[in-house]
Design an enzyme around this catalytic site. Structure first.
Site, short mmCIF file in Angstrom:
data_model
loop_
_atom_site.label_atom_id
_atom_site.label_comp_id
_atom_site.label_asym_id
_atom_site.label_seq_id
_atom_site.Cartn_x
_atom_site.Cartn_y
_atom_site.Cartn_z
N ASP A 1 -5.90 -6.22 5.82
CA ASP A 1 -7.06 -5.46 5.35
C ASP A 1 -8.19 -6.44 5.00
O ASP A 1 -9.34 -6.29 5.42
CB ASP A 1 -6.62 -4.65 4.11
CG ASP A 1 -7.65 -3.64 3.66
OD1 ASP A 1 -8.69 -3.52 4.33
OD2 ASP A 1 -7.41 -2.98 2.64
N ASP B 1 -11.67 -7.79 7.63
CA ASP B 1 -13.09 -7.65 7.22
C ASP B 1 -13.78 -9.02 7.23
O ASP B 1 -14.94 -9.13 7.61
CB ASP B 1 -13.20 -7.03 5.83
CG ASP B 1 -13.35 -5.52 5.90
OD1 ASP B 1 -12.92 -4.93 6.92
OD2 ASP B 1 -13.88 -4.93 4.94
N ASP C 1 -3.91 -17.78 2.03
CA ASP C 1 -5.08 -18.44 1.42
C ASP C 1 -5.68 -19.45 2.40
O ASP C 1 -6.90 -19.55 2.56
CB ASP C 1 -4.72 -19.09 0.07
CG ASP C 1 -3.34 -19.73 0.06
OD1 ASP C 1 -2.58 -19.56 1.03
OD2 ASP C 1 -3.03 -20.44 -0.92
N TYR D 1 0.82 -1.21 0.00
CA TYR D 1 0.00 0.00 0.00
C TYR D 1 0.86 1.26 0.00
O TYR D 1 0.40 2.33 -0.39
CB TYR D 1 -0.93 0.04 1.22
CG TYR D 1 -2.09 -0.93 1.16
CD1 TYR D 1 -2.20 -1.86 0.14
CD2 TYR D 1 -3.08 -0.92 2.14
CE1 TYR D 1 -3.25 -2.76 0.09
CE2 TYR D 1 -4.14 -1.81 2.10
CZ TYR D 1 -4.22 -2.73 1.07
OH TYR D 1 -5.27 -3.61 1.04
N LYS E 1 2.73 -15.22 2.84
CA LYS E 1 2.64 -15.92 1.56
C LYS E 1 4.08 -16.24 1.17
O LYS E 1 4.56 -15.90 0.08
CB LYS E 1 1.93 -15.02 0.53
CG LYS E 1 1.55 -15.70 -0.75
CD LYS E 1 0.41 -16.70 -0.63
CE LYS E 1 0.20 -17.41 -1.94
NZ LYS E 1 -0.71 -18.57 -1.85
#
Ligand code: NAD
Length: 360
Positions: free
Chosen positions: A247, A251, A223, A135, A190
């Site tokens: 992020d 959620d 994942d 980001y 990851k």
């Protein structure tokens, strides 16, 4: 103890007013100073984060934030949009650690989209690094591709990066948080594909080995983490990850609990100065109707008392009062079900205040 109160836009003003009411009843030495932010500030001063608002936030022990944004500002140049205010505050205050608890209150188990037995008693904490990763990584932009599958064509690119100190400081935050809870950290990465997250995994392992052998550490690919969060969310205690994965996963975890109107959040810097806000946005669709759920903001105020103001007992009192109003059957529209009593924003705030007063 000085608190900058920044209600913002949409339902922000309605829900923050209820949190302020709750704080005032605690009779603590709190100095609350209000300032405009987001679209409300843009209307007054032409900027979503005016100098005076930023100065107030920088000088306060904590910031109590509502929400910013409205569709009507979508055509403004990006730097003038309300959402830039929150990014500016994160940057100027150095808020690198984001805490998002996902707690499923027993009274609201049915509000989750998962089976009650999967979420009953759920209490996990997502810790997201907030100021690094793809980001913020430079360079980024658009250019003509010199290689790849289509050399010569237009392409866009971003840069994923984390430095050792950035990973170390958020790892310390996660392990220390776990020590006060279930003593288990799941570091999400990851590493099988990304160099940045192989480095993340290596540094987290080092910090763990050197300082936190009393805390259990597991590593999980993002994942798989996304899958496990809906398959068996109660297996987690502290889930800790980078900015982009956090992020998305925070959620996802939020929705396990039923309503985003229940979820607080805290963003802290190295000095424990923090910004406290509900996890949801300004909800323009219900703004001004007096129906928004103020509990996420009230619970954010409790987190503020705990993390930035050292008032653990007052924080617990607020959390107990919220439990009490839920047990009493009071519900705003977002958490309403048959057999409970539907109330508006102000009535919900009043009920929390009354429950606090009843605690004596
Ligand atoms: P939102 O979170 O504002 O709303 C999503 C849905 O949840 C809506 O149906 C809304 O009515 C409902 N909802 C949200 N909070 C609620 C509450 N307390 N009680 C009851 N229902 C509630 O997300 P959105 O609609 O995608 O975004 C609206 C605006 O908010 C946009 O301008 C967006 O940029 C902004 N936003 C701001 C923040 C922030 O200030 N930190 C965060 C997210 C979105």
């Amino acid at each position: 103890m000085k608190i900058a109160v920044l209600p913002g836009d949409g339902i922000g003003t309605e829900i923050v007013a209820e949190a302020v009411k709750v704080l005032k009843v605690l009779e603590l030495p709190l100095e609350l100073e209000h300032a405009p932010v987001g679209g409300a500030a843009y209307e007054i001063s032409g900027h979503p984060l005016p100098e005076a608002t930023l100065k107030l936030a920088l000088g306060a022990d904590a910031v109590l934030f509502g929400a910013v944004g409205d569709w009507k500002y979508d055509k403004l140049d990006r730097p003038l949009r309300p959402e830039q205010a929150i990014l500016g505050l994160r940057k100027h205050l150095g808020l690198f650690a984001n805490f998002r608890p996902a707690i499923c209150y027993s009274q609201l188990t049915h509000a989750s989209s998962l089976k009650p037995e999967l979420v009953a008693g759920l209490d996990i904490l997502i810790i997201r690094e907030l100021t690094g990763d793809i980001y913020f990584g430079q360079p980024r932009g658009r250019r003509t591709a010199v290689d790849g599958h289509f050399p010569g064509s237009e392409e866009a690119f971003d840069t994923m990066r984390y430095s050792r100190p950035e990973i170390e400081r958020i790892a310390h935050v996660a392990f220390q948080a776990a020590r006060k809870r279930g003593k288990k950290v799941t570091s999400v990465d990851k590493a099988n594909v990304l160099e940045t997250f192989q480095f993340w995994k290596d540094v987290v392992t080092e910090v763990h080995t050197q300082h936190y052998q009393d805390v259990e550490l597991e590593h999980m690919y993002v994942d798989n983490a996304a899958m496990q969060l809906v398959k068996a969310p109660k297996k987690f205690d502290v889930v800790f990850t980078g900015n982009m994965f956090g992020d998305i996963l925070s959620d996802e975890a939020a929705m396990l609990t039923g309503s985003i109107g229940m979820l607080p959040s805290a963003s802290l810097n190295e000095r424990n100065q923090g910004l406290y806000e509900p996890s949801h946005g300004s909800a323009p669709d219900i703004a001004g109707k007096g129906v928004a759920n103020p509990l996420a903001t009230i619970l954010s105020a409790a987190m503020m008392l705990r993390f930035s103001l050292g008032q653990e007992q007052a924080a617990q009192r607020i959390e107990a009062a919220v439990q009490q109003v839920l047990t009493d059957g009071l519900r705003t529209g977002d958490i309403y079900s048959e057999g409970t009593q539907r109330v508006g924003t102000r009535e919900m705030g009043d009920a929390v205040v009354a429950a606090l007063k009843r605690q004596g």
